[in-house]
Design a protein around this motif. Structure first.
Motif, short mmCIF file in Angstrom:
data_model
loop_
_atom_site.label_atom_id
_atom_site.label_comp_id
_atom_site.label_asym_id
_atom_site.label_seq_id
_atom_site.Cartn_x
_atom_site.Cartn_y
_atom_site.Cartn_z
N VAL A 80 -14.44 -57.60 14.25
CA VAL A 80 -15.05 -56.70 15.23
C VAL A 80 -14.68 -55.27 14.89
N MET A 81 -15.60 -54.33 15.18
CA MET A 81 -15.41 -52.92 14.86
C MET A 81 -15.99 -52.09 15.99
N PRO A 82 -15.19 -51.25 16.67
CA PRO A 82 -15.75 -50.37 17.71
C PRO A 82 -16.52 -49.21 17.09
N LEU A 83 -17.60 -48.80 17.75
CA LEU A 83 -18.42 -47.69 17.28
C LEU A 83 -18.41 -46.57 18.32
N ALA A 84 -18.16 -45.35 17.88
CA ALA A 84 -18.20 -44.20 18.77
C ALA A 84 -19.65 -43.83 19.09
N THR A 85 -19.86 -43.20 20.22
CA THR A 85 -21.20 -42.80 20.65
C THR A 85 -21.23 -41.31 20.97
N LYS A 86 -22.43 -40.76 21.00
CA LYS A 86 -22.64 -39.36 21.36
C LYS A 86 -23.49 -39.26 22.62
N PRO A 87 -23.27 -38.25 23.44
CA PRO A 87 -24.15 -38.08 24.61
C PRO A 87 -25.56 -37.76 24.15
#
Length: 221
Positions: free
Chosen positions: A170-177
């Motif tokens: 598993v790998m977390p992904l960052a998000t942008k507004p």
């Protein structure tokens, strides 16, 4: 003389202990790895494993992902992306799976393109009228032997299949507004009337009421 000698001995011992502690800290700081994905180094008893070779750090539509895996028996491999929105948790926004009918003699690399909904990956425009603010985005992959407890034929949901998988990562992904996301290139030209209406609509939404004065005028009758 005896007192000063004892102080010197104690000082030398303290200095030696301090230098040893500093050396140990430096050694640990250079040898301790920083994990980028969970479960990538864990292998099943039969040597089965799965991992991402170039997982992105952020939500990126069109990313060419490479998945390396090994199956000692015929297996099913699944890759998906889960995201949480306002009022919804763990929504699957991307899902791919493929089967291996024969066991592998050596690890295999599979290439696939990550696709995200426009409302999650891009900013609002004429074609993308609504955007959502996604959080807790997670890229994960797993494999199980065909017909095993984690197989789809057993009637289990995908989440159960993941937790019962023979090998997983598993790998977390960052998000942008939405306001900071890239604009999507639609390669489609708007008509003059549609473009004008879009500009006028955005300008109307961007207007604000004039600032009111804090002074209140009273009518004298």
């Amino acid at each position: 003389m005896k007192v000063s000698g004892s102080f010197r001995f104690i000082g030398r011992v303290a200095l030696t202990v301090g230098l040893l502690s500093l050396a140990q800290c430096r050694a640990l700081s250079h040898t301790a790895p920083t994990p980028t994905q969970t479960g990538s180094g864990e292998a099943a008893p039969g040597g089965d494993f799965i991992r991402f070779l170039n997982a992105p750090n952020v939500v990126k539509d069109g990313h060419n992902l490479w998945v390396e895996y090994f199956c000692s028996q015929p297996c099913m491999v699944q890759v998906e992306v889960l995201a949480s929105f306002r009022g919804k948790t763990g929504v699957a926004v991307f899902r791919r799976k493929w089967a291996r009918q024969k066991p592998l003699a050596m690890p295999r690399t599979h290439s696939l393109v990550l696709r995200f909904p426009d409302s999650v990956a891009y900013r609002r425009d004429f074609f993308i009228r609504h955007t959502v603010d996604a959080h807790d985005v997670m890229l994960r992959a797993w494999l199980h032997h065909t017909g095993g407890p984690g197989s789809s034929e057993g009637g289990l949901h995908d989440n159960d299949s993941y937790h019962l998988a023979l090998a997983r990562t598993v790998m977390p992904l960052a998000t942008k507004p939405p306001s900071l996301r890239l604009a999507k290139q639609h390669h489609t030209c708007l008509s003059w009337g549609a473009e004008l209406m879009w500009v006028l609509t955005n300008q109307a939404k961007g207007k604000q009421c004039p600032q009111e004065s804090s002074l209140v005028e009273l009518l004298m009758l």
